[in-house]
Scaffold this motif. Structure first.
Motif, mmCIF file in Angstrom:
data_model
loop_
_atom_site.group_PDB
_atom_site.id
_atom_site.type_symbol
_atom_site.label_atom_id
_atom_site.label_comp_id
_atom_site.label_asym_id
_atom_site.label_seq_id
_atom_site.Cartn_x
_atom_site.Cartn_y
_atom_site.Cartn_z
ATOM 1 N N ASN A 162 0.809 -1.226 0.000
ATOM 2 C CA ASN A 162 0.000 0.000 0.000
ATOM 3 C C ASN A 162 0.840 1.273 0.000
ATOM 4 O O ASN A 162 0.295 2.373 0.071
ATOM 5 C CB ASN A 162 -0.940 0.012 1.202
ATOM 6 N N LEU A 204 -7.889 7.167 -7.075
ATOM 7 C CA LEU A 204 -9.065 6.629 -6.401
ATOM 8 C C LEU A 204 -10.342 7.048 -7.116
ATOM 9 O O LEU A 204 -11.236 6.228 -7.346
ATOM 10 C CB LEU A 204 -9.100 7.099 -4.943
ATOM 11 N N VAL A 214 -5.597 1.672 2.712
ATOM 12 C CA VAL A 214 -5.012 2.972 3.026
ATOM 13 C C VAL A 214 -4.604 3.019 4.499
ATOM 14 O O VAL A 214 -3.525 3.525 4.845
ATOM 15 C CB VAL A 214 -5.988 4.124 2.702
ATOM 16 N N GLY A 265 -1.373 1.235 4.972
ATOM 17 C CA GLY A 265 -0.253 2.072 4.559
ATOM 18 C C GLY A 265 0.061 3.147 5.578
ATOM 19 O O GLY A 265 1.228 3.405 5.904
ATOM 20 N N HIS A 296 1.895 11.766 6.623
ATOM 21 C CA HIS A 296 1.843 11.980 5.175
ATOM 22 C C HIS A 296 1.537 13.432 4.830
ATOM 23 O O HIS A 296 2.166 14.037 3.971
ATOM 24 C CB HIS A 296 0.798 11.057 4.534
ATOM 25 N N ILE A 349 -3.218 13.260 2.391
ATOM 26 C CA ILE A 349 -4.063 12.144 1.980
ATOM 27 C C ILE A 349 -5.290 12.696 1.262
ATOM 28 O O ILE A 349 -6.014 13.540 1.806
ATOM 29 C CB ILE A 349 -4.488 11.298 3.194
ATOM 30 N N ILE A 382 -4.035 8.460 -3.827
ATOM 31 C CA ILE A 382 -4.360 7.043 -3.591
ATOM 32 C C ILE A 382 -4.551 6.413 -4.967
ATOM 33 O O ILE A 382 -5.486 6.746 -5.687
ATOM 34 C CB ILE A 382 -5.624 6.893 -2.734
ATOM 35 N N PRO A 441 -5.246 -0.235 -2.813
ATOM 36 C CA PRO A 441 -4.783 1.145 -2.953
ATOM 37 C C PRO A 441 -3.304 1.296 -2.626
ATOM 38 O O PRO A 441 -2.754 0.554 -1.807
ATOM 39 C CB PRO A 441 -5.645 1.892 -1.935
ATOM 40 N N ILE A 472 -0.530 4.370 -1.613
ATOM 41 C CA ILE A 472 -0.322 5.769 -1.230
ATOM 42 C C ILE A 472 0.926 6.302 -1.931
ATOM 43 O O ILE A 472 1.985 5.661 -1.909
ATOM 44 C CB ILE A 472 -0.170 5.902 0.296
ATOM 45 N N ASP A 484 -3.882 12.875 9.130
ATOM 46 C CA ASP A 484 -4.044 11.811 8.130
ATOM 47 C C ASP A 484 -5.338 11.031 8.366
ATOM 48 O O ASP A 484 -6.012 10.628 7.407
ATOM 49 C CB ASP A 484 -2.862 10.839 8.182
ATOM 50 N N LEU A 510 -8.517 10.674 5.811
ATOM 51 C CA LEU A 510 -9.022 9.364 5.397
ATOM 52 C C LEU A 510 -10.517 9.265 5.661
ATOM 53 O O LEU A 510 -11.253 8.647 4.880
ATOM 54 C CB LEU A 510 -8.268 8.253 6.130
#
Length: 322
Positions: free
Chosen positions: A64, A90, A137, A140, A151, A154, A159, A168, A170, A217, A221
């Motif tokens: 991922n 995505l 995700v 990951g 990250h 996101i 993705i 997926p 990242i 993050d 998500l």
């Protein structure tokens, strides 16, 4: 660069260009991200991105997380990073698993104020497939957070998918933060808040609460979840290119207006202190995330708390959805 032929630009951003190419050695399609280091501004840093990607490889990153295949210098100052080629973001992957309905068309003779509209979609994604995407995700992110990496961007465009299976990947670590001080560039208590993209920004970023953590993050998500499980392929906030002040109001109207009792860390923000917010309960979870079971809603609710340190971890998301 002679190792890569048939180069075609497929994406252009403020700090980088992305090309598709064929690797001369393997004859496989790859993606090449070229960054002009002279143009970079914090928090963007391609050198740190390369450093992180190499660490991910050493730590045996899961499927991922994208893989750095090669890195080289181009035109003396540009940094070029080579990755596997991913055919879908995505959003485009979800559209491949949706039915397209008719879109209205621009007709200046009927309505001079009309504009072309994008196509409408009806998702045919199964609940199980949606769960696998979110789990992927989260897996990951669990790897990244375990290495002390936030990250910080996101969103659906970061993705990716190689094929039609819901696995997926990242990508894009150009503004990621490495604890404790991002390689000496940002202290843990005074991180750059101008990160994230549009509707995927967490509330603490809007109020410049600079000691944020992995929770940014997790919030992002959560907003991605509303896209994945929607029937019309639209996230809970439809206007993705939005100013922070408007996003603030949309968050409050959707998730309720927070008090300092609910959101203690907001006391660090002078902007929040000046606001005179009227109590608003927010929308029911069934309206924000329709068409899913209670377990998914419970996970989502634990992700979308205002107090960032109370949001569940990526590992907990993966476990609770398994």
């Amino acid at each position: 660069m002679n190792n890569y032929k048939e180069r075609k630009r497929i994406k252009c951003t403020r700090f980088s260009d992305v090309y598709s190419a064929i690797c001369a050695k393997t004859n496989l399609q790859v993606a090449i991200k070229v960054v002009c280091t002279d143009d970079e501004r914090p928090p963007h840093c391609s050198r740190d991105e390369v450093r992180l990607l190499k660490q991910f490889a050493q730590e045996k990153a899961p499927a991922n997380i994208t893989t750095l295949l090669d890195v080289f210098t181009e035109d003396l100052t540009d940094t070029a990073m080579v990755f596997p080629y991913y055919a879908f973001t995505l959003t485009s992957w979800l559209r491949r698993h949706a039915k397209r309905t008719k879109a209205s068309h621009f007709n200046p003779y009927i309505n001079v104020d009309s504009r072309p509209t994008t196509a409408e979609y009806i998702s045919s994604l199964t609940l199980e497939e949606g769960v696998e995407i979110i789990k992927g995700v989260a897996n990951g992110l669990d790897f990244l957070h375990g290495l002390g990496v936030i990250h910080r961007d996101i969103k659906p465009d970061n993705i990716m998918f190689q094929g039609y299976n819901p696995t997926p990947v990242i990508i894009d670590f150009g503004i990621s933060y490495k604890i404790p001080n991002n390689f000496g560039k940002e202290s843990d208590s005074n991180k750059i808040c101008d990160i994230g993209t549009g509707i995927y920004k967490a509330p603490e970023l809007l109020f410049h609460i600079a000691d944020y953590g992995y929770g940014v993050d997790i919030w992002a998500l959560g907003i991605v979840m509303t896209l994945v499980f929607s029937k019309d392929l639209k996230p809970v906030f439809e206007d993705e290119d939005i100013v922070d002040f408007k996003l603030m109001g949309m968050i409050f109207s959707t998730f309720g207006t927070p008090s300092l009792e609910i959101w203690p860390e907001a006391a660090k923000s002078t902007t929040f202190e000046r606001l005179q917010l009227l109590p608003h309960p927010g929308k029911p979870m069934e309206q924000i995330l329709p068409g899913v079971d209670n377990q998914i809603r419970k996970v989502f609710q634990k992700m979308m708390t205002y107090e960032s340190k109370e949001r569940i971890s990526a590992k907990e998301i993966y476990t609770l959805l398994s």
